[in-house]
Design a protein around this motif. Structure first.
Motif, PDB file in Angstrom:
ATOM      1  N   PRO A  30       0.834  -1.203   0.000  1.00 40.56           N
ATOM      2  CA  PRO A  30       0.000   0.000   0.000  1.00 40.56           C
ATOM      3  C   PRO A  30       0.873   1.260   0.000  1.00 40.56           C
ATOM      4  CG  PRO A  30      -0.036  -1.099   2.147  1.00 40.56           C
ATOM      5  CD  PRO A  30       0.710  -1.997   1.224  1.00 40.56           C
ATOM      6  N   ALA A  31       0.362   2.337  -0.590  1.00 41.88           N
ATOM      7  CA  ALA A  31       1.098   3.608  -0.591  1.00 41.88           C
ATOM      8  C   ALA A  31       1.311   4.062   0.845  1.00 41.88           C
ATOM      9  CB  ALA A  31       0.299   4.649  -1.377  1.00 41.88           C
ATOM     10  N   GLU A  32       2.374   4.828   1.053  1.00 43.76           N
ATOM     11  CA  GLU A  32       2.728   5.214   2.425  1.00 43.76           C
ATOM     12  C   GLU A  32       1.623   5.997   3.120  1.00 43.76           C
ATOM     13  OE1 GLU A  32       6.470   6.814   3.360  1.00 43.76           O
ATOM     14  OE2 GLU A  32       7.577   5.202   2.384  1.00 43.76           O
ATOM     15  N   ASP A  33       0.862   6.775   2.324  1.00 45.76           N
ATOM     16  CA  ASP A  33      -0.208   7.573   2.937  1.00 45.76           C
ATOM     17  C   ASP A  33      -1.537   6.801   2.970  1.00 45.76           C
ATOM     18  OD1 ASP A  33      -0.662   7.462   0.275  1.00 45.76           O
ATOM     19  OD2 ASP A  33      -0.980   9.617  -0.030  1.00 45.76           O
ATOM     20  N   SER A  34      -1.453   5.515   2.669  1.00 46.08           N
ATOM     21  CA  SER A  34      -2.671   4.697   2.659  1.00 46.08           C
ATOM     22  C   SER A  34      -3.223   4.547   4.067  1.00 46.08           C
ATOM     23  CB  SER A  34      -2.346   3.330   2.057  1.00 46.08           C
ATOM     24  OG  SER A  34      -3.212   2.362   2.566  1.00 46.08           O
ATOM     25  N   LYS A  35      -4.537   4.432   4.166  1.00 50.36           N
ATOM     26  CA  LYS A  35      -5.150   4.258   5.497  1.00 50.36           C
ATOM     27  C   LYS A  35      -5.345   2.767   5.826  1.00 50.36           C
ATOM     28  CE  LYS A  35      -6.811   8.748   6.353  1.00 50.36           C
ATOM     29  NZ  LYS A  35      -7.171   9.420   5.087  1.00 50.36           N
ATOM     30  N   THR A  36      -4.864   1.894   4.945  1.00 46.25           N
ATOM     31  CA  THR A  36      -5.017   0.449   5.179  1.00 46.25           C
ATOM     32  C   THR A  36      -4.316   0.057   6.467  1.00 46.25           C
ATOM     33  OG1 THR A  36      -4.919   0.144   2.804  1.00 46.25           O
ATOM     34  CG2 THR A  36      -4.652  -1.822   4.140  1.00 46.25           C
ATOM     35  N   SER A  37      -5.032  -0.707   7.293  1.00 46.19           N
ATOM     36  CA  SER A  37      -4.418  -1.048   8.579  1.00 46.19           C
ATOM     37  C   SER A  37      -3.890  -2.488   8.599  1.00 46.19           C
ATOM     38  CB  SER A  37      -5.447  -0.860   9.693  1.00 46.19           C
ATOM     39  OG  SER A  37      -6.552  -1.703   9.426  1.00 46.19           O
ATOM     40  N   TYR A  38      -4.333  -3.326   7.673  1.00 49.10           N
ATOM     41  CA  TYR A  38      -3.870  -4.720   7.737  1.00 49.10           C
ATOM     42  C   TYR A  38      -2.477  -4.842   7.110  1.00 49.10           C
ATOM     43  CZ  TYR A  38      -5.895  -4.733   3.019  1.00 49.10           C
ATOM     44  OH  TYR A  38      -6.207  -4.430   1.733  1.00 49.10           O
ATOM     45  N   PRO A  39      -1.699  -5.797   7.604  1.00 52.92           N
ATOM     46  CA  PRO A  39      -0.324  -5.898   7.096  1.00 52.92           C
ATOM     47  C   PRO A  39      -0.313  -6.412   5.658  1.00 52.92           C
ATOM     48  CG  PRO A  39      -0.795  -7.650   8.674  1.00 52.92           C
ATOM     49  CD  PRO A  39      -2.006  -6.776   8.649  1.00 52.92           C
ATOM     50  N   HIS A  40       0.656  -5.929   4.910  1.00 56.54           N
ATOM     51  CA  HIS A  40       0.781  -6.341   3.517  1.00 56.54           C
ATOM     52  C   HIS A  40       1.617  -7.612   3.421  1.00 56.54           C
ATOM     53  CE1 HIS A  40       1.157  -6.086  -0.795  1.00 56.54           C
ATOM     54  NE2 HIS A  40       2.447  -6.249  -0.666  1.00 56.54           N
ATOM     55  N   TYR A  41       1.231  -8.503   2.539  1.00 55.06           N
ATOM     56  CA  TYR A  41       1.997  -9.724   2.314  1.00 55.06           C
ATOM     57  C   TYR A  41       2.258  -9.861   0.824  1.00 55.06           C
ATOM     58  CZ  TYR A  41       3.350 -14.671   2.548  1.00 55.06           C
ATOM     59  OH  TYR A  41       4.037 -15.854   2.458  1.00 55.06           O
ATOM     60  N   SER A  42       3.520  -9.931   0.446  1.00 53.78           N
ATOM     61  CA  SER A  42       3.874 -10.085  -0.968  1.00 53.78           C
ATOM     62  C   SER A  42       4.013 -11.557  -1.303  1.00 53.78           C
ATOM     63  CB  SER A  42       5.211  -9.382  -1.255  1.00 53.78           C
ATOM     64  OG  SER A  42       5.029  -7.988  -1.242  1.00 53.78           O
ATOM     65  N   ALA A  43       3.041 -12.067  -2.040  1.00 50.79           N
ATOM     66  CA  ALA A  43       3.088 -13.485  -2.420  1.00 50.79           C
ATOM     67  C   ALA A  43       4.000 -13.668  -3.629  1.00 50.79           C
ATOM     68  CB  ALA A  43       1.695 -13.998  -2.734  1.00 50.79           C
ATOM     69  N   TRP A  44       4.650 -14.820  -3.667  1.00 58.20           N
ATOM     70  CA  TRP A  44       5.564 -15.142  -4.767  1.00 58.20           C
ATOM     71  C   TRP A  44       4.811 -15.421  -6.075  1.00 58.20           C
ATOM     72  CZ3 TRP A  44       9.906 -14.605  -6.983  1.00 58.20           C
ATOM     73  CH2 TRP A  44      10.432 -15.548  -7.872  1.00 58.20           C
ATOM     74  N   GLY A  45       3.557 -15.839  -5.959  1.00 56.32           N
ATOM     75  CA  GLY A  45       2.810 -16.177  -7.180  1.00 56.32           C
ATOM     76  C   GLY A  45       3.307 -17.487  -7.755  1.00 56.32           C
ATOM     77  N   HIS A  46       3.377 -17.552  -9.107  1.00 60.36           N
ATOM     78  CA  HIS A  46       3.936 -18.734  -9.778  1.00 60.36           C
ATOM     79  C   HIS A  46       3.152 -20.021  -9.515  1.00 60.36           C
ATOM     80  CE1 HIS A  46       7.358 -15.923 -10.048  1.00 60.36           C
ATOM     81  NE2 HIS A  46       7.705 -16.591 -11.114  1.00 60.36           N
ATOM     82  N   SER A  47       1.851 -19.974  -9.719  1.00 63.00           N
ATOM     83  CA  SER A  47       1.060 -21.215  -9.693  1.00 63.00           C
ATOM     84  C   SER A  47       1.624 -22.160 -10.758  1.00 63.00           C
ATOM     85  CB  SER A  47      -0.407 -20.913 -10.018  1.00 63.00           C
ATOM     86  OG  SER A  47      -0.903 -19.970  -9.101  1.00 63.00           O
ATOM     87  N   THR A  48       1.685 -23.429 -10.442  1.00 60.77           N
ATOM     88  CA  THR A  48       2.466 -24.361 -11.276  1.00 60.77           C
ATOM     89  C   THR A  48       1.843 -25.758 -11.297  1.00 60.77           C
ATOM     90  OG1 THR A  48       4.528 -23.150 -10.838  1.00 60.77           O
ATOM     91  CG2 THR A  48       4.775 -25.460 -11.444  1.00 60.77           C
ATOM     92  N   ALA A  49       2.087 -26.477 -12.382  1.00 56.75           N
ATOM     93  CA  ALA A  49       1.754 -27.914 -12.440  1.00 56.75           C
ATOM     94  C   ALA A  49       3.028 -28.678 -12.772  1.00 56.75           C
ATOM     95  CB  ALA A  49       0.687 -28.175 -13.505  1.00 56.75           C
ATOM     96  N   VAL A  50       3.295 -29.729 -12.011  1.00 54.63           N
ATOM     97  CA  VAL A  50       4.512 -30.532 -12.182  1.00 54.63           C
ATOM     98  C   VAL A  50       4.110 -31.987 -12.453  1.00 54.63           C
ATOM     99  CG1 VAL A  50       6.631 -31.347 -11.051  1.00 54.63           C
ATOM    100  CG2 VAL A  50       5.827 -29.025 -10.638  1.00 54.63           C
ATOM    101  N   SER A  51       4.803 -32.613 -13.389  1.00 55.86           N
ATOM    102  CA  SER A  51       4.510 -34.015 -13.739  1.00 55.86           C
ATOM    103  C   SER A  51       5.187 -34.973 -12.763  1.00 55.86           C
ATOM    104  CB  SER A  51       5.025 -34.303 -15.153  1.00 55.86           C
ATOM    105  OG  SER A  51       6.432 -34.517 -15.105  1.00 55.86           O
ATOM    106  N   PRO A  52       4.774 -36.244 -12.771  1.00 50.52           N
ATOM    107  CA  PRO A  52       5.407 -37.239 -11.894  1.00 50.52           C
ATOM    108  C   PRO A  52       6.909 -37.398 -12.176  1.00 50.52           C
ATOM    109  CG  PRO A  52       3.354 -38.110 -12.794  1.00 50.52           C
ATOM    110  CD  PRO A  52       3.626 -36.825 -13.518  1.00 50.52           C
ATOM    111  N   TRP A  53       7.353 -37.023 -13.340  1.00 46.02           N
ATOM    112  CA  TRP A  53       8.776 -37.080 -13.683  1.00 46.02           C
ATOM    113  C   TRP A  53       9.512 -35.849 -13.160  1.00 46.02           C
ATOM    114  CZ3 TRP A  53      11.673 -41.042 -15.050  1.00 46.02           C
ATOM    115  CH2 TRP A  53      12.920 -40.844 -15.673  1.00 46.02           C
ATOM    116  N   GLY A  54       8.770 -34.906 -12.557  1.00 47.16           N
ATOM    117  CA  GLY A  54       9.392 -33.726 -11.955  1.00 47.16           C
ATOM    118  C   GLY A  54       9.529 -32.547 -12.898  1.00 47.16           C
TER     119      GLY A  54
END
Lengths: 237, 237
Positions: free
Chosen positions: B165-189
């Motif tokens: 959130p911007a520094e002057d934001s009134k948001t009170s909940y903590p920010h969490y930066s997720a890595w993202g990168h949803s993925t599908a992996v095969s049994p062979w890796g």
């Protein structure tokens, strides 16, 4: 080597450890254990000797998981036609930390690694010779997996790759193309030293505090849910 | 959602599964379970609902390993200050194979994955939001590790990354930066489908015969050394 440990390869490793005052985890060699009676065959293990700087054999790991695989059209291998599986989870103490040893295919079994971690190992060593199918796909991945799961160093040593014999060669033994790529991985899962498939020397300084640091910062070892699952090491006294 | 499963997010997921006639493993949401008596606090779980095409909730996984980590100078997080850990290993049957579900940090525990594999799972699904420290280091590695160890597909879904959130934001909940990168992996890796940290849809066809094929060609499941170690699922009836 014979069960009396008088074979030249044993002497060679013990002498080298003593001469250079170093710890040696001596790859793996076939170990013949003579039959206990004349109506039985002798037994052959795939064995790794661990030797202290004073020349003492502090551990002898006999590969517990035999390499019986059949990837159609790529590679078929039945180690159990010749070898027997060992029956110990092998660890030993060195001044810089407890070390666990598996051989090659053993690295595919997270349970064995977990047993070694639970005994307090901070370094797992796997001499191994993956092949040209499983090597590129899994050799580094499995090392990094065991390292991050166990929050420990993982060190591997592979033979270099040799060329197949010429077609007119009189060699009768089957050729095996090893993947090579001896590697050292940190507890954070980073490759800290590695090499290609040629003859190589891989050197790495292991900062043992990294294992303690990772175990403290992401304390999975303390967060196991022993009310839901239990990993039992049946060989532990 | 409430323990009566009447919360809007539950309705939303159930309605979507029914409307589109699809299986939904609905990420994870906080689940409040009211206290059994007035002198106790209510309990909050991190919960993933698994819903069949007919709208039936076929499994409800409550994250079992809470994310309490402290990587000095990088990230400190204590999920157990707020949440309670679940007490089930969660699997369910779909026509295309048995599916196991863990949430985020659960993926660091090979024991839980092994329990799901031993029950017959061929797909493990981990909704998760790794962070910008552990994400680049371990998110893909752990998925590939669980896939090759279990010889199964591993599917993950992460929230996209949101800007702080911007520094002057009134948001009170903590920010969490997720890595993202949803993925599908095969049994062979192998990574068979993935994405970056932005909003994305990841689609993958899962050829279930690949799991059978790998289990047949490198039959680690049949080669466990149950005379040396045993992995016990204490929740299995």
């Amino acid at each position: 080597m014979s069960s009396k440990e008088e074979a030249p390869s044993v002497h060679f490793l013990v002498d080298a450890a003593r001469k250079h005052e170093m710890w040696i985890i001596g790859g793996s060699i076939p170990e013949i254990v003579p039959a206990s009676s004349s109506d039985k065959d002798s037994t052959i293990f795939n064995t790794c000797l661990c030797i202290s700087p004073s020349g003492e054999i502090v551990a002898k790991h006999r590969k517990v998981h035999l390499f019986d695989i059949d990837v159609p059209g790529k590679i078929t291998f039945r180690e159990s036609d010749t070898l027997s599986g060992g029956s110990t989870i092998s660890t030993f103490d060195a001044p810089f930390g407890k070390i666990g040893v598996g051989i090659c295919y053993d690295i595919r079994f997270p349970e064995q690694a977990q047993c070694m971690i639970e005994r307090g190992c901070k370094i797992l060593v796997y001499p191994g010779a993956f092949n040209l199918t499983t090597g590129p796909a899994h050799w580094e991945l499995l090392q990094r997996a065991r390292a991050v799961d166990g929050q420990c160093f993982v060190l591997t040593a592979s033979p270099a790759r040799s060329d197949p014999p010429a077609e007119d060669s009189k060699t009768s033994y089957p050729h095996y193309s090893a993947w090579g790529h001896s590697t050292a991985v940190s507890p954070w899962g980073e490759v800290i030293a590695t090499c290609d498939e040629k003859e190589n020397m891989v050197l790495a300084d292991l900062d043992m505090s990294l294992a303690d640091e990772m175990r403290k910062s992401i304390p999975t070892t303390l967060q196991k849910r022993s009310d839901l699952y239990v990993m039992s090491d049946l060989t532990r006294k």
